[in-house]
Structure formats: C-alpha cells, structure tokens
Design an enzyme around this catalytic site. Structure first.
Site, PDB file in Angstrom:
ATOM      1  N   HIS A   1       0.822  -1.213   0.000  1.00  0.00           N
ATOM      2  CA  HIS A   1       0.000   0.000   0.000  1.00  0.00           C
ATOM      3  C   HIS A   1       0.855   1.262   0.000  1.00  0.00           C
ATOM      4  CE1 HIS A   1       0.291   0.910   4.368  1.00  0.00           C
ATOM      5  NE2 HIS A   1       0.224  -0.388   4.546  1.00  0.00           N
TER       6      HIS A   1
ATOM      7  N   ASP B   1       6.249   0.656   6.488  1.00  0.00           N
ATOM      8  CA  ASP B   1       4.798   0.465   6.365  1.00  0.00           C
ATOM      9  C   ASP B   1       4.220   1.582   5.502  1.00  0.00           C
ATOM     10  OD1 ASP B   1       2.206  -0.408   6.707  1.00  0.00           O
ATOM     11  OD2 ASP B   1       2.045   0.211   8.795  1.00  0.00           O
TER      12      ASP B   1
ATOM     13  N   GLU C   1      -4.971   2.227   2.700  1.00  0.00           N
ATOM     14  CA  GLU C   1      -5.092   0.968   3.432  1.00  0.00           C
ATOM     15  C   GLU C   1      -5.259   1.211   4.918  1.00  0.00           C
ATOM     16  OE1 GLU C   1      -3.556  -2.480   5.817  1.00  0.00           O
ATOM     17  OE2 GLU C   1      -2.779  -0.426   5.717  1.00  0.00           O
ATOM     18  N   GLU C   2      -4.412   2.099   5.462  1.00  0.00           N
ATOM     19  CA  GLU C   2      -4.306   2.232   6.922  1.00  0.00           C
ATOM     20  C   GLU C   2      -5.623   2.590   7.590  1.00  0.00           C
ATOM     21  OE1 GLU C   2      -2.039   1.243   8.628  1.00  0.00           O
ATOM     22  OE2 GLU C   2      -0.139   1.382   7.580  1.00  0.00           O
TER      23      GLU C   2
ATOM     24  N   ASP D   1       3.138  -6.430   3.259  1.00  0.00           N
ATOM     25  CA  ASP D   1       2.769  -5.332   4.164  1.00  0.00           C
ATOM     26  C   ASP D   1       3.086  -5.685   5.610  1.00  0.00           C
ATOM     27  OD1 ASP D   1       1.714  -3.059   5.318  1.00  0.00           O
ATOM     28  OD2 ASP D   1      -0.363  -3.717   5.177  1.00  0.00           O
TER      29      ASP D   1
ATOM     30  N   HIS E   1       3.567   2.307  12.822  1.00  0.00           N
ATOM     31  CA  HIS E   1       2.639   3.433  13.008  1.00  0.00           C
ATOM     32  C   HIS E   1       3.196   4.545  13.899  1.00  0.00           C
ATOM     33  CE1 HIS E   1      -1.177   0.835  11.986  1.00  0.00           C
ATOM     34  NE2 HIS E   1      -0.260   0.794  11.040  1.00  0.00           N
TER      35      HIS E   1
END
Lengths: 456, 456
Positions: A272, A284, A317-318, A343, A414
């Site tokens: 992504h 990520d 995506e997130e 991912d 994140h």
C-alpha cells in the site's frame, strides 16, 4: 532450534519432495535478486521525496504522482491511477497533561476516527484498567464521565500474532468506552518498543455509537501513568485531541508487465502506498510496494512472462482498506492466477504459506523448494493473507503469503520512527529475491527476447 | 579483551599492590550494596512524582521540595536548600517544515538560549555542511541570510569522549552562524540513536554576538534533510522555535551524614537535580543523585563515619552549571577531603580515576583494589571530573571519578526518551556498590552504634 534446522526437518519429512529440482531460470533470477537495488531506490525515493502520505490527503496525491512517474520510468506498461472518494480524518493539536497529583505532560497521539476535543481540551478523572478484558468487565458506573486508561503490554512474536489479541484496547476499546458512558479513552500504544513515540492506528466506532476522543500514549508514558495511578490518589488529566473529517480522494496506482498470453489470468502483487502521518512510512509500506515492484521489474528485465504481472500500490489501506475494497469492486470478478501482498515491514521473510488449491499442490511445493535456500520455512498450503487483498482472498482467489519476521516490526509500526534508517538493505534484498522467486515460479516461464524497455 | 581481563592485567602489573587487602568492613558494605533498593526508590519517585524539572522553573522548585521531604525521611541531617537567582530560558511551540522541493515536517527542538522566532516562524533557504570544520571554513557570503544546517555523525565511545569534538556544531555552531550573518542554525542532534527524538542541550552565544534561532533535528530527520539537499534543488524551510527568557530561582539541596569528627574535612558526593524538559531526567540525572544518596545512606545505616559525608543535589546544571558555581561561591574555601559527582547515566561503572595527591597514593590504590571485584578498571591517579564540581576541581580540591559506561548514554541523553524504563536496576546497584565502596574507603572508618535513624 534455528530456523534453518526447522526448515530442514520439514523439508526432510513432508513438504516439498526432495526429488524435485528448482528450474535453472528460477534459481538464477532468485540468486541475482540478492544484489537488487531497485527496491532500495523506491523506498529511498518515496520516503525522501514525498515522506508521509496520509490517506486521502494532498500528500497521498503527491505520492500517486510520484508512483506514476516512477513506474513509467521503470518501463512498466498500463500505468494508471484508479481513483475513489473517501472520508478523510486528519489530526490537529494533540496533548495529554496530568494536572494532579503530579503535574506533567505525557506523549500521546489520537487514534484514527477519534472524536475531536475542543482546542482547549477536556478534563477528567482517569480510571485505569490492566487489560481490555478487565475494562470490559467493569461496571458502567466505574467509567461514566471519566477518562478510561487501558494498558496491556503486547509481547513480541515472530509471526505478529500478538497484534490481534493485544490490539483489543485500540480496536474495540473506544466503542466499549463510549457505550459505558466514558468521557474519553487513552490506551497504551499497541507496540513493543520503549520510546516516546506513540503508535497511531485506526479504530472505528460501531454503528450507532457516539464517537469520543481516543488516543494512544507512548509506552514509557503509559507505564508512567500506571505508576502514578498505583499511588492511589485521584488522577486528573487534560486531554487535547483535535481532529477533523472532510471528504477527499484516494486511488490505487496500477502497472503491469504484460504476459505473452493476454488471456491468461494475471498475477497480482503489491503493497500500500499510503502511510500513517507520523513517520515517512518506510517499513509500512514503502518497503512493500518497493519489494514487489522490484521483483516484477527483475522478471521484466529477464524477458516476457507467460502471464501478466499486475502491480498494485493500494491507496488508503491504513484507515480502512479503501483501496483493497475499491480494487475488488472493479476487478474482483476478473480471473487472477495468484494474489500476494507485502505489508509487514522489511525484515527477512521466514515462512511461505499459500492457498492455490488442491489441484496446484505440486506448484505450491515447487515454490517452497525454490524459496528454501533463502532460509524460508515451508508453511501451510491452505492459507494466505494480506490486508488489501483480504476481500479477494475471502472471495476464494488463490493466494501466496511470504511472511516477514515481525519480531521487531511493532517497535516501529505506526510511529514517527517509521523512517528509512529502519530498513536494512540486505534484508530488503532477501525479500526481493523471495518475491522474484515466487513470480518466476508462478508466471509460466519467461522467454528472453531483445529488450524493449531500457534498464535504468 | 573483556573488561575483567584488562583489569586483571593492570592489577597484575602496576596498580594496586596485590599484597594489600580490602578491609572487611569495606568489602561487606560493597557486597551488601549489590542488593540496594534505595537508589531505585529515589529514581522511581523523583521521575514519577515530579517528572521533568527544567532549571529555574516551578517544576524544579517542586523537585527541591520533593528532595527535602525524601532526604529528611531517609534520616539525613542538616537537610536544606541553598537558593540562588538565575535567568530562565523555556521553550514554546517548535516546528520545522520543508516547504520545497519536497514538502514535509521534520522533528526539531530548540537548543538552550536559542533566540525566539515569531510564532509564525521564519522562512529561509537551507545551506548544508557535513561538519563544524567545513561550516567554519565557509565564506560568510555562502551563509548570509540563510538557515545553516550542520551535520556530523557522532560515534559511540565508552568514555563519552566523542561528545566533546562532535558536540561542536551545538556548542559553537550558533555563535559562528550568527557572526557569519546566518538567519538561523539547525544541527544534527548530538547523539547516537536513530529515533525521532531530538537531543536538547545548552549553547551560549559569545559576548557581543546577536542571538539567532538555533535548533537540533532528530537524527533520522537530519539524515532526511541531507538526502533532500543531495538532490541539488534549492531547499526552503520554515522554522518555528518560540522561547522566552525570564528571571527565576533555583537552588542546591544539601544533606549530611554527620561525621564523628565535626572538624574533619567533608566528603562531597552528589549529582544534579534539574533535568532537560523533554524527558523525565531518569538517567540525567535522577540516577546520579539516587546512586550517591543511596551510598551515603548505606554508610549511615552501618554506623557513624569519621568524616562527614555531604550530599549535594545541584540545581540548574544543564543550563550552565549554576548550582556548581553557587556551591563554590558559598563553600569553595571550606576544606573537602574528596569530591565526586555521578552524572553520566546509570550504566555500570567501568573505571575509577582519582586525584587525591601524591601523599595519598596508598589510599587511592586501596580504593582501586576495593572496587576491582565490581569489574572496575584502575585508571589514572592524576585526574578526576564532574560537571558541577569542575570549579572545585579546578581550584585544586581532591576528587574521585567513578566512570560509567557511556556506550549507550548518548542514545538517550537530553531526549524525550530519558525515562525510567531506561534504567537497569542491576546496573544501578553496581553503581551504588561502587560509591558505597568509595565512601567506606575514604571516610576513615565507620563505628557501628545503636541505630539512631530508623531504616525505611
């Protein structure tokens, strides 16, 4: 036992047959990919020239433009954006402050879809719980009008399986807190590090539930709050989590290596494009799009595959798999020979699972055999995963999962710390080698021909 | 070679004489201190119940009150605050943003005594240099009106000696930049980690130099800016570093273990009470005050030393050694038997240096011998150090330096990450054992007597 011993035992017992050999073309492509630079070039470029690319924002739009330029320059065909609309949640000023008994600031970030506090924040008494289960068992009266704090340390796991259970406070915590009448909720970050960097992440209030402010404290701050609560005096917190929701656009960026047989089902690989807003999304998921694109490029460099390879850099995506859902809507009924997504960071791949179906077991075992020199354990033949491709997998499409080692993934996941320096170039190359091996195995043979596309 | 081998070789060759033996009282106190809990109790309490305690602020005042309560409760005598006035610099809103060619935010913090930008920030072109030397050699015309960026990666060293040379961009960089007519200066954080946590630290514009805004980028952000500059396009940055200067109060907190001979020169041990404002000052320097106080407490528990032990929790060290200078002004002419400060974190002590004078060489060697079972290398007999006690050492007072391992110290130093979780309880105990050994060796013998002070 080391991974290689486990792999050896598995190889020696059941899967795959030792009498098989790896086709020389596959072995060559695999070994050459261990010197890959394409993937690093993409990760470095995307994280440096775009940086964070929060779903639905102008930064993600710049990332799509960057992607189109890059994929075109690399010589892929049919490079395009498939746009879609979406609600866009973005954060504003954030702060958490203990007003008493021990005045001090704590480091916090809002969870996705958190309600906004007023700019001056809200103030309430903190009530603490040591696990999601303990919190859910609490009487509403213990929580009503208060700031709920749920803390449950997440352990490290190689396969990342701890993320499910220990992610509960983030995922369902806010909904439960709102139902119980809480003023707000703060959780211990879902992570495994000890830095003052909170872990963002999405949560979604269930239908009919009133949104409340919801944030994640960094792990040192969560433990600090636990120590403060343990002293038994009433703890007052001022919580400021400003955010806004607008309507915006995202999109999937798609490119292809055209196959010799245009009618054959495509092989879909990707990751992504969007990231959380705190870091630059290096692990990520710049790494995921880079690894899969580099592998496709290496196949293209070698010649023409029988089957078309389709690369998808999913958008948004997130914040709720918007890109994956949009892809399914547009392409879900097309035949796919295999689908796979990267991912889970940039550490080495340690296991391969697949779900190609009973009729293709020999192919799945050939893949296991071809991957084993990279230190990859043969796993299940009956499962595959991947966030954006989950809707497609659930619909029964055949899939492959090349699982990265997640032992350290949740140190960074994140957080502001998801930056380029966390990507190890050698591990990235092992990933490219594994994905190249997978594509070379499943694509039905590559016919070399005079190069049509210039190498960079 | 391991440390213990080095220590063994040194012991076997020159220092100290193997025929010496460690007095049983000293050895017993040393070994019992390896089970110490006093130091942890202080570090945990101060960092939890006060948190950050920036020099001259109300937080540092709360820390002094906490210290007086704690030292009194532990049974020390003559607990008092010696106050002094000082200018107080505090930070406000901080941000750094690349406006072009690749818009993105970078993580920054102001250096101490930075000039304040307006709330909306200042905007300028960035000019980058790869070392302080390269920057200082640059023509004024290359710098004038621009935002200077100086980046020079600091290596790890066990003794922390890299902090001097590689700290140049922070210490003299702002003054040089102002003299060359720069708009502002940002430096790569003086540190050895890879987290999005900038390293604060003091700098002082030389007399007659106009203050300009001066900040430190986190190390991942500094490397990001280097990559952006390397692409060769003009880079524009908006820099917001709001700060203010007021007049305020600080103070040294002093407590004593009274000696049997009130006329004998005192032994001074301590650390500094203030911390930078970003973390909770666990390793810098709650650990230092905790280690030295725990050691004094263990002597007090054992009985009455011949010489008075004076514990000093210095105020306002970080921003200019105000506490050390004030102590010297008030007590510099009093005789001191030895002075020593703990201000280099909480990792294990690996080396002992001292400067007790030629006449006390036997005592210095006895100290080396007594410390060696803790894995501590005998070092120089002709030097000692310590930030707050530097004015006293420079004036010729005898000193001891118990040097902590600094290999990882600059991962954390002056960052938001300086929190309790970074303190390893076992290493802390080794520190207490070393300091207890030092006090037991130098204090002239402890006479046990019916306990006057209750143990906690």
């Amino acid at each position: 036992m080391t991974r290689s011993i486990v792999a050896a035992l598995l190889l020696a017992s059941a899967t795959p047959a030792l009498s098989q050999t790896v086709p020389p073309q596959v072995a060559d492509l695999r070994d050459q990919a261990l010197k890959d630079d394409y993937a690093w070039d993409i990760v470095e470029g995307l994280t440096t020239e775009v940086g964070q690319r929060m779903a639905g924002t102008e930064a993600e739009a710049r990332a799509r433009e960057w992607a189109v330029r890059k994929l075109t320059a690399m010589g892929f065909a049919n490079v395009r954006i498939e746009p879609f609309d979406m609600p866009v949640w973005t954060r504003g000023h954030e702060a958490a402050e203990i007003l008493g008994p021990y005045p001090q600031r704590l480091v916090i970030t809002a969870l996705g879809n958190s309600a906004s506090t007023p700019p001056e924040g809200i103030t309430g008494e903190v009530v603490g719980f040591n696990s999601e289960a303990e919190f859910e068992a609490a009487a509403d009266s213990a929580v009503r009008g208060k700031i709920v704090f749920v803390s449950h340390a997440m352990p490290r796991t190689q396969d990342g399986s701890s993320y499910g259970y220990f992610g509960g406070p983030r995922r369902q915590g806010p909904t439960v807190a709102s139902r119980k009448g809480a003023l707000a909720i703060v959780v211990r970050s879902i992570g495994t590090d000890y830095h003052r960097n909170p872990h963002a992440g999405v949560q979604r209030f269930e239908d009919g539930v009133k949104p409340i402010p919801a944030g994640a404290l960094s792990i040192p701050d969560a433990e600090q709050l636990q120590r403060i609560l343990k002293r038994g005096k009433p703890v007052t917190m001022r919580l400021t989590l400003v955010s806004q929701v607008t309507q915006g656009k995202s999109g999937n960026v798609i490119a292809e290596v055209p196959g010799r047989d245009p009618k054959a089902p495509v092989i879909l690989v990707g990751g992504h494009l969007d990231s959380w807003d705190l870091g630059t999304g290096a692990i990520d998921d710049a790494s995921g799009v880079a690894i899969t694109t580099a592998a496709a490029k290496r196949i293209m460099d070698a010649g023409r595959p029988l089957r078309t390879i389709r690369i998808v850099w999913f958008g948004a995506e997130e914040v709720g798999l918007f890109g994956g859902i949009n892809y399914q809507k547009k392409h879900g009924t097309e035949p796919h020979y295999a689908i796979a997504e990267s991912d889970f960071g940039a550490d080495k791949i340690w296991k391969v699972d697949s779900k190609l179906g009973k009729a293709r077991e020999a192919e799945a075992k050939a893949l296991q055999l071809a991957l084993s020199p990279l230190g990859i354990v043969p796993g299940s033949l009956e499962k595959a995963d991947g966030s954006d491709i989950e809707p497609l997998l659930n619909a029964g499409l055949p899939g492959v999962a090349l699982s990265q080692d997640g032992t350290h993934y949740f140190d960074i996941h994140h957080t502001p710390d998801d930056t380029l320096d966390k990507v190890d170039p050698e591990s990235l190359r092992q990933n490219v080698a594994a994905w190249t091996t997978m594509l070379a195995t499943l694509t039905g043979g590559i016919e070399s021909e005079p190069k049509r596309h210039k190498r960079r």
